[in-house]
Design an enzyme around this catalytic site. Structure first.
Site, PDB file in Angstrom:
ATOM      1  N   LYS A  18     -15.017 -25.307  16.701  1.00 17.74           N
ATOM      2  CA  LYS A  18     -14.355 -24.515  17.291  1.00 17.74           C
ATOM      3  C   LYS A  18     -12.896 -24.645  17.283  1.00 17.74           C
ATOM      4  CE  LYS A  18     -18.294 -22.758  20.204  1.00 17.74           C
ATOM      5  NZ  LYS A  18     -19.228 -23.464  19.778  1.00 17.74           N
TER       6      LYS A  18
ATOM      7  N   HIS B 187     -14.146 -19.642  18.983  1.00 22.32           N
ATOM      8  CA  HIS B 187     -15.591 -19.403  19.442  1.00 22.32           C
ATOM      9  C   HIS B 187     -16.057 -18.337  18.635  1.00 22.32           C
ATOM     10  CE1 HIS B 187     -18.942 -19.545  21.555  1.00 22.32           C
ATOM     11  NE2 HIS B 187     -18.782 -19.599  22.690  1.00 22.32           N
TER      12      HIS B 187
ATOM     13  N   HIS C 222     -20.892 -27.985  20.730  1.00 21.35           N
ATOM     14  CA  HIS C 222     -20.457 -26.530  21.206  1.00 21.35           C
ATOM     15  C   HIS C 222     -19.034 -26.469  21.445  1.00 21.35           C
ATOM     16  CE1 HIS C 222     -21.533 -22.601  22.503  1.00 21.35           C
ATOM     17  NE2 HIS C 222     -21.179 -22.663  23.777  1.00 21.35           N
TER      18      HIS C 222
ATOM     19  N   PHE D 266     -23.948 -17.718  27.793  1.00 15.29           N
ATOM     20  CA  PHE D 266     -23.831 -17.153  29.006  1.00 15.29           C
ATOM     21  C   PHE D 266     -25.429 -16.525  29.341  1.00 15.29           C
ATOM     22  CE2 PHE D 266     -19.110 -15.608  29.329  1.00 15.29           C
ATOM     23  CZ  PHE D 266     -18.827 -16.660  29.622  1.00 15.29           C
TER      24      PHE D 266
ATOM     25  N   CYS E 170     -23.607 -16.977  23.253  1.00 18.27           N
ATOM     26  CA  CYS E 170     -23.311 -17.818  22.362  1.00 18.27           C
ATOM     27  C   CYS E 170     -24.328 -18.891  21.984  1.00 18.27           C
ATOM     28  CB  CYS E 170     -22.086 -18.522  23.086  1.00 18.27           C
ATOM     29  SG  CYS E 170     -20.780 -17.439  23.666  1.00 18.27           S
TER      30      CYS E 170
ATOM     31  N   GLU F 234     -21.377 -30.569  28.563  1.00 15.02           N
ATOM     32  CA  GLU F 234     -21.831 -31.022  27.591  1.00 15.02           C
ATOM     33  C   GLU F 234     -21.642 -32.602  27.227  1.00 15.02           C
ATOM     34  OE1 GLU F 234     -20.200 -29.154  23.923  1.00 15.02           O
ATOM     35  OE2 GLU F 234     -21.726 -29.634  22.719  1.00 15.02           O
TER      36      GLU F 234
END
Lengths: 82, 401
Positions: free
Chosen positions: B319, B324, B287, B387, B152, B298
């Site tokens: 998002k 996402h 994010h 990830f 991502c 975050e």
């Protein structure tokens, strides 16, 4: 595979496949060359798969080197299917 | 001295519709592109921009990239091959997963019909570099081209790599961004098995009730140009890509570092790269995935990197409106941020209704927030985490007018 395979049938099927691959429907014809149709080696592999599926005729990549137009493919398929 | 790099064009296809302006206008109007718990690009019609052959030779993730790239190049005013020597124009486009529709379709063919029925287009369509290759070919861009792969964070990494390419003098311009089209049963089931996705189907970043992300698809593309060359050709400048940094958590395959350590370092390094300090930041496009872990880590990262000023910056998550977009997320969010800075506005975080007592920054909820910048060029941070522990942060600056 079958005695009923005619050149007309094979030609119609091949032209249909080429249009599906993205060739211009107004340009496809028995005499058209791959270059005119912007058909490349990947299209020809797919075309060979279609032909084998429909008519049980195997066209190798070596065969393809000598097949320069739609008509060449049609003739080979009819010959081998007979 | 480091070369300044201008953003001269943007393009996007998102669940909110086709077009970067569509994304901006609908998001700021508080509209959501999420339906039935999925952010699908329902308005996207590949044949509107691609020939039959181009569409057939592209997985959906590449189709989306081609559409966004065509829009971005037109937006930059590039016609007839563009203003630069094509050998000096690069293409860097990231994806999280690549052509997974092609992969699962051909897997079915293999299992059901045999190996000799697998399409010769299988590999060239599923490969993760296909979006970059296709955009390069479509527009005749012959400088460096490749894909970035960091889950991502891939879109942000692509834009950061493009920035360096221009700064280092490897290219005069780069078409960059990210693309993703992974709304297939396999990836939906895999993310669900990880407990990463929302069971309620609601994207509500930073909200107390957040329970996972909502999967989306789309693409975002930016045109970067050496600022002096862009000015010399009279280009309309949308903004500046002022800084970039990337770090790694080296912690866990899916979970972020609980204190946001790696993310904080990336934010601090990106600001330093831009020659800016925390007080210069006017907006954070987070994010903000809507997962319990990300939004907490975050928040901690922003506080760690920006100190007391973190609490004074309006923060929102794209998002909340589109879900996402995985490897496209950072790029689409950079596009959204450029247009938000242009309009001096912090767009909303949809569904942010119940504050989480542990998350205490200034998240913009329903409605937009004007950015009060006193005639300065506004500055924003857009951060992305993937990830694998990948962190990539962009610093964007609007124009003064």
């Amino acid at each position: 595979m079958s005695a009923t395979v005619t050149a007309e049938q094979v030609e119609a099927r091949v032209l249909d496949a080429l249009v599906t691959f993205g060739a211009d429907a107004d340009v496809v014809s028995r005499d058209a060359t791959w270059e005119q149709l912007e058909v490349d080696s990947l299209d020809l592999v797919e075309l060979a798969q279609v032909v084998e599926e429909e008519y049980g005729v195997e066209i190798t990549s070596q065969d393809m080197q000598n097949l320069l137009t739609v008509g060449h493919v049609v003739d080979l398929v009819v010959e081998r299917a007979a | 001295m480091t070369r300044a790099v201008a953003i001269t064009g943007v393009g996007a296809v998102t669940p909110l519709g086709v077009g970067a302006r569509t994304l901006h206008e609908r998001w700021t109007a508080g509209r959501s592109g999420i339906e039935d718990g999925v952010g699908r690009c329902a308005e996207f019609d590949p044949t509107a921009v691609l020939s039959a052959k181009e569409a057939r030779r592209a997985d959906r993730c590449t189709q989306l990239a081609l559409s966004a790239a065509a829009e971005a190049l037109a937006d930059a005013g590039w016609e007839d091959g563009g203003p630069y020597d094509p050998d000096r124009v690069g293409t860097v486009i990231g994806t999280g997963i690549g052509g997974i529709t092609t992969l699962v379709t051909n897997q079915d063919v293999l299992r059901e019909r045999g190996a000799d029925k697998v399409s010769p287009l299988g590999i060239p369509l599923m490969m993760a570099n296909a979006p970059a290759g296709a955009v390069s070919m479509k527009h005749g861009l012959r400088g460096p081209s490749y894909g970035t792969v960091s889950a991502c964070a891939a879109g942000s990494h692509a834009i950061g790599a493009a920035l360096r390419m221009v700064q280092y003098g490897e290219a005069d311009a780069v078409v960059c961004g990210g693309s993703e089209a992974a709304l297939v049963e396999l990836s939906i089931a895999s993310f669900a098995a990880l407990d990463a996705t929302s069971t309620t189907g609601i994207s509500r970043p930073f909200d107390a009730l957040r329970d996972g992300f909502v999967m989306g698809e789309g693409a975002g593309i930016l045109v970067l140009e050496r600022a002096d060359l862009a000015e010399a050709r009279g280009a309309r400048i949308l903004g500046e890509l002022a800084g970039y940094a990337s770090t790694s958590d080296a912690h866990h395959i899916t979970a972020p570092h609980p204190d946001g350590e790696g993310a904080a370092r990336a934010i601090a390094l990106a600001l330093r790269d831009a020659g800016l300090s925390p007080e210069d930041v006017d907006y954070v496009n987070a994010h903000g995935t809507s997962t319990p872990l990300n939004d907490k880590a975050e928040t901690m990262a922003l506080k760690r990197a920006l100190g007391e000023h973190a609490g004074r910056i309006p923060i929102s998550s794209t998002k909340s409106a589109i879900g996402h977009l995985l490897g496209a997320a950072g790029a689409v969010e950079a596009v959204a941020t450029v247009l938000a800075l242009r309009d001096r506005v912090a767009p909303p975080t949809l569904n942010y209704l119940q504050p989480d007592p542990e998350l205490d920054l200034d998240y913009v909820g329903e409605g937009t927030r004007p950015l009060d910048v006193n005639g300065r060029a506004p500055v924003a941070i857009s951060d992305s985490f993937g990830f694998g522990g990948h962190n990539a942060v962009l610093v964007l600056r609007g124009t003064t007018t």
